[in-house]
Design a protein around this motif. Structure first.
Motif, PDB file in Angstrom:
ATOM      1  N   MET A 153       0.849  -1.164   0.000  1.00 20.03           N
ATOM      2  CA  MET A 153       0.000   0.000   0.000  1.00 20.03           C
ATOM      3  C   MET A 153       0.898   1.233   0.000  1.00 20.03           C
ATOM      4  N   SER A 154       0.594   2.164  -0.868  1.00 23.32           N
ATOM      5  CA  SER A 154       1.420   3.362  -0.955  1.00 23.32           C
ATOM      6  C   SER A 154       1.065   4.331   0.155  1.00 23.32           C
ATOM      7  N   ARG A 155       1.957   5.265   0.373  1.00 21.62           N
ATOM      8  CA  ARG A 155       1.730   6.267   1.405  1.00 21.62           C
ATOM      9  C   ARG A 155       0.507   7.119   1.086  1.00 21.62           C
ATOM     10  N   ASP A 156       0.255   7.403  -0.204  1.00 23.68           N
ATOM     11  CA  ASP A 156      -0.895   8.213  -0.586  1.00 23.68           C
ATOM     12  C   ASP A 156      -2.215   7.512  -0.275  1.00 23.68           C
ATOM     13  N   SER A 157      -2.295   6.208  -0.555  1.00 24.19           N
ATOM     14  CA  SER A 157      -3.544   5.498  -0.280  1.00 24.19           C
ATOM     15  C   SER A 157      -3.754   5.302   1.214  1.00 24.19           C
ATOM     16  N   GLY A 185      -3.120   7.491   3.426  1.00 21.75           N
ATOM     17  CA  GLY A 185      -3.673   8.753   3.905  1.00 21.75           C
ATOM     18  C   GLY A 185      -5.146   8.908   3.577  1.00 21.75           C
ATOM     19  N   ALA A 186      -5.646   8.102   2.615  1.00 17.73           N
ATOM     20  CA  ALA A 186      -7.037   8.195   2.190  1.00 17.73           C
ATOM     21  C   ALA A 186      -7.950   7.270   2.982  1.00 17.73           C
ATOM     22  N   GLN A 187      -7.447   6.679   4.047  1.00 16.60           N
ATOM     23  CA  GLN A 187      -8.250   5.761   4.852  1.00 16.60           C
ATOM     24  C   GLN A 187      -9.378   6.523   5.545  1.00 16.60           C
ATOM     25  N   THR A 188     -10.573   6.015   5.441  1.00 21.01           N
ATOM     26  CA  THR A 188     -11.754   6.628   6.033  1.00 21.01           C
ATOM     27  C   THR A 188     -12.173   5.825   7.252  1.00 21.01           C
ATOM     28  N   GLY A 213     -10.750   2.125   6.297  1.00 14.11           N
ATOM     29  CA  GLY A 213     -10.681   1.501   4.986  1.00 14.11           C
ATOM     30  C   GLY A 213     -10.863   2.546   3.907  1.00 14.11           C
ATOM     31  N   ALA A 214     -10.282   2.308   2.759  1.00 19.84           N
ATOM     32  CA  ALA A 214     -10.384   3.248   1.642  1.00 19.84           C
ATOM     33  C   ALA A 214     -11.785   3.256   1.039  1.00 19.84           C
ATOM     34  N   ASP A 215     -12.496   2.124   1.132  1.00 20.03           N
ATOM     35  CA  ASP A 215     -13.862   2.042   0.622  1.00 20.03           C
ATOM     36  C   ASP A 215     -14.639   1.034   1.470  1.00 20.03           C
TER      37      ASP A 215
END
Length: 100
Positions: free
Chosen positions: A1-5, A7-10, A32-34
């Protein structure tokens, strides 16, 4: 998992129904991202024990709850309305004709 994804964890709130006939109960939170990732994380974290029937995940931002500080003003109106309680209703007369 990249650093950008990462950061998108909800944040998601998790509700589990342990057996048929029981209500879903809040058991905690996951990230989780989604919704698919959130439900997979919830399954891994909250269903290790027992035999759950289903899992719900809801975005934390979508949950609105009253706070304990709101208890008196929020729930006080029910005490002065006894007609809302089932014991205030009388049973129907069994001899009455209800087909009219």
């Amino acid at each position: 998992m990249s650093r950008d994804s990462a950061g998108a964890q909800t944040p998601w709130e998790v509700f589990v129904r342990p057996r048929r006939g029981l209500s879903h109960q809040h058991v905690g939170s996951v990230h989780g991202a989604d919704s698919d990732m959130a439900i997979a994380n919830a399954r891994d974290l909250y269903t290790r024990r027992g035999d759950p029937v289903s899992i719900w995940v809801v975005r934390s931002e979508a949950v609105r709850a009253s706070s304990p500080a709101e208890k008196d003003p929020f729930f006080s109106n029910g005490a002065d309305k006894p007609y809302r309680y089932p014991q205030m209703y009388v049973p129907l007369n069994d001899g009455a004709d209800h087909d009219e």
